[in-house]
Design a protein around this motif. Structure first.
Motif, PDB file in Angstrom:
ATOM      1  N   LEU A 118      40.259  41.368  36.632  1.00 32.03           N
ATOM      2  CA  LEU A 118      38.880  41.022  36.288  1.00 32.03           C
ATOM      3  C   LEU A 118      38.281  42.078  35.367  1.00 32.03           C
TER       4      LEU A 118
ATOM      5  N   TYR B 113      33.699  35.439  40.197  1.00 33.36           N
ATOM      6  CA  TYR B 113      35.156  35.360  40.399  1.00 33.36           C
ATOM      7  C   TYR B 113      35.502  35.040  41.846  1.00 33.36           C
TER       8      TYR B 113
ATOM      9  N   VAL C 219      40.260  34.157  36.060  1.00 34.74           N
ATOM     10  CA  VAL C 219      40.373  32.823  36.661  1.00 34.74           C
ATOM     11  C   VAL C 219      41.665  32.138  36.206  1.00 34.74           C
TER      12      VAL C 219
ATOM     13  N   LEU D 208      36.065  37.395  33.268  1.00 33.81           N
ATOM     14  CA  LEU D 208      36.056  36.274  34.210  1.00 33.81           C
ATOM     15  C   LEU D 208      37.037  35.182  33.804  1.00 33.81           C
TER      16      LEU D 208
END
Length: 426
Positions: A291, A330, A300, A296
Motif C-alpha cells: 500500500l 484498503y 487492491v 490504493l
C-alpha cells in the motif's frame, strides 16, 4: 438511451405523485389529532399519553416524506433530538414539546397536504389526459358517435378530426412525463424547507456523529492493539523464546556433542525464519508495504491476484490519498473481498474504484448467492465503523440469489499524483 431515461423518470415521477396524493390525505387527521392532544393536556393529563403517540405518527409520516424527497434528488437528514433514557410520561412529553423539529413537523402538515395534493394530482392528471387522447380515436370509431371531443377539437364529428386526437394526446403525454419530475422536485423542495434540520440542529447532529465515530474509532483501535498483542504473544514471541532455548541448549552441547549442536542450530535457523515470516505478516496487517509502495489501486490489484476466485479490478484514481484514508479504504475493500471468498460461493468478483468531486467510491460486486446481512456477524458493521471515522458511508444490495453489491464512499482529496507505473498496467 436518453429517451428511455426521461420516459422512465417520468413514469417514476407519476408513481411518486400518486403516492404523494395518498400520503397527503393523512396530513389532515394528523394535524387535527395533534391539536386535540395539546388541548387535552390539562384535562386529566390525557395529552401526556396522547401527544407522544400522535407525534410518533407525525414523525413516521415526515420520515416517509423525507424518503420520497430523497428519491428525487433532495435528501433530508433527521433533525430530532435523541430520546431521553427515562420512559416517564412527563419527561417524554417535555422532550417532545421542547424539540423545535416537533413544531416544524406540525407546521408542515397543512402546507405539505396542499402541495402534495395539488402537485401530485398535476403529476397524474396531465399524463392521463394524454393517454385519453391516444385511446379516444379507437373509442370514437367503435361507438360511432360525435359526442366526444379532445383538446382543440370538440366535438369530434369526422374521422379526420378523430385522427387529430392521436398527435395531441402523444404531445400532452410527453409533456406530462417531462413535467412530472419537476413537480416532484418542487414538492421535495417544500418538504425540505420545513423538515430539514435547522443550523443549530445540524451542528448538534454533527457533534453527536463525531462523538459516536470517535468512540467507535477508539474501540476499533483498542481491538486492533489486542489483536497485535495476541499475534505477537502466540506467534513471534513464542518462536523467539523457543529460539533462545534452542541456541542455549546448542551452546551446552557444542563441546560434548557437536553433531547434535549443529542440528539444534539448524532448527534455530528455521525457527528464526518462521518468526520473521510471522512478523512480516503482522506488519502487513498493520500497514501493508504494498500500500505504501503502490498506492490504493496497486494494493487492491495485488490483493485481488491473491484471491481464490477470479476478480476484476477497474480503477480511476489519478493520485494518492492521505495515508489514514488510504489505509481505511484498503482494509475496507480487503474485508469485503474476504467476505466474498468466505460466504458468497461466487464464481467471479469485481472491484471498481474511482474518485470524483472529492469522494472516493469503492464498489465490490459478486455473482454469489446473495442474502448478505450487515447484522449477521460478517464484519460489515465493522467496515461501517471504520468508514464512519472518516465520514464515509456504506450501502449494501444483496437480494437472495444475488448479485451482491457493496458500495462504499469516502470524502477525501487526492494529496499527490500517482507515480507508480504498476497501478497503470496491472
Amino acid at each position: 438511451m436518453e429517451s428511455r431515461d426521461w420516459i422512465r423518470d417520468g413514469v417514476r415521477a407519476v408513481g411518486g405523485g400518486v403516492l404523494s396524493v395518498a400520503l397527503a390525505i393523512t396530513n389532515i387527521p394528523l394535524f387535527v389529532l395533534f391539536v386535540v392532544s395539546l388541548v387535552l393536556t390539562p384535562v386529566l393529563g390525557i395529552g401526556l399519553v396522547l401527544l407522544p403517540l400522535v407525534t410518533a405518527l407525525i414523525r413516521g409520516r415526515a420520515r416517509l416524506a423525507r424518503r420520497l424527497a430523497a428519491t428525487f434528488g433532495m435528501p433530508i437528514a433527521r433533525p430530532y433530538r435523541p430520546a431521553p433514557p427515562s420512559r416517564g410520561l412527563l419527561i417524554r412529553y417535555r422532550w417532545i414539546v421542547t424539540d423545535p423539529a416537533t413544531w416544524r413537523d406540525f407546521a408542515w402538515l397543512l402546507p405539505g397536504a396542499v402541495a402534495g395534493l395539488v402537485l401530485g394530482v398535476l403529476s397524474l392528471a396531465v399524463p392521463l389526459y394524454g393517454i385519453e387522447g391516444i385511446v379516444l380515436l379507437p373509442l370514437w370509431i367503435w361507438l360511432g358517435t360525435g359526442t366526444y371531443g379532445y383538446g382543440a377539437i370538440w366535438p369530434i364529428e369526422t374521422l379526420g378530426e378523430g385522427f387529430l386526437s392521436l398527435p395531441q394526446g402523444t404531445v400532452i403525454l410527453a409533456i406530462g412525463l417531462a413535467m412530472a419530475p419537476y413537480l416532484r422536485r418542487a414538492d421535495a423542495w417544500l418538504t425540505k424547507l420545513f423538515l430539514a434540520p435547522t443550523r443549530n440542529a445540524e451542528l448538534r447532529l454533527r457533534v453527536s456523529h463525531l462523538t459516536t465515530t470517535r468512540s467507535d474509532n477508539l474501540d476499533a483501535q483498542a481491538a486492533e492493539l489486542r489483536r497485535i498483542e495476541r499475534d505477537l504473544h502466540d506467534g513471534a514471541q513464542a518462536r523467539l523464546v523457543s529460539l533462545g532455548m534452542t541456541i542455549g541448549l546448542a551452546a551446552e552441547l557444542v563441546d560434548d556433542n557437536p553433531a547434535m549442536a549443529r542440528k539444534l542450530l539448524s532448527e534455530a535457523r528455521e525457527t528464526s525464519s518462521d518468526a520473521l515470516v510471522e512478523l512480516r505478516h503482522l506488519v502487513r496487517g498493520i500497514h501493508p508495504p504494498v500500500l505504501a509502495e503502490r498506492g490504493l489501486e496497486g494494493a487492491v490489484r495485488a490483493l485481488a491476484m491473491a484471491l481464490p476466485i477470479p476478480t476484476t479490478v477497474g480503477a480511476a484514481v489519478p493520485g494518492r490519498l492521505d495515508t489514514p484514508v488510504e489505509s481505511a479504504a484498503y482494509f475496507a475493500v480487503a474485508e469485503v473481498l474476504a467476505n466474498v471468498t468466505r460466504h458468497s460461493f461466487a464464481q467471479h468478483a469485481e472491484v471498481q474504484l474511482w474518485h470524483h468531486d472529492g469522494t472516493l467510491t469503492m464498489r465490490i460486486s459478486d455473482d454469489g448467492l446473495g442474502g448478505a446481512d450487515r447484522d449477521a456477524g460478517t464484519g460489515l458493521r465493522g467496515i461501517e465503523r471504520r468508514l464512519a471515522a472518516f465520514d464515509g458511508t456504506m450501502s449494501l444490495s444483496s437480494p437472495p440469489g444475488g448479485p451482491t453489491v457493496v458500495t462504499m464512499e469516502l470524502p477525501c482529496a487526492l494529496s499527490s499524483a500517482r507515480i507508480s507505473p504498476y497501478s497503470e498496467t496491472a
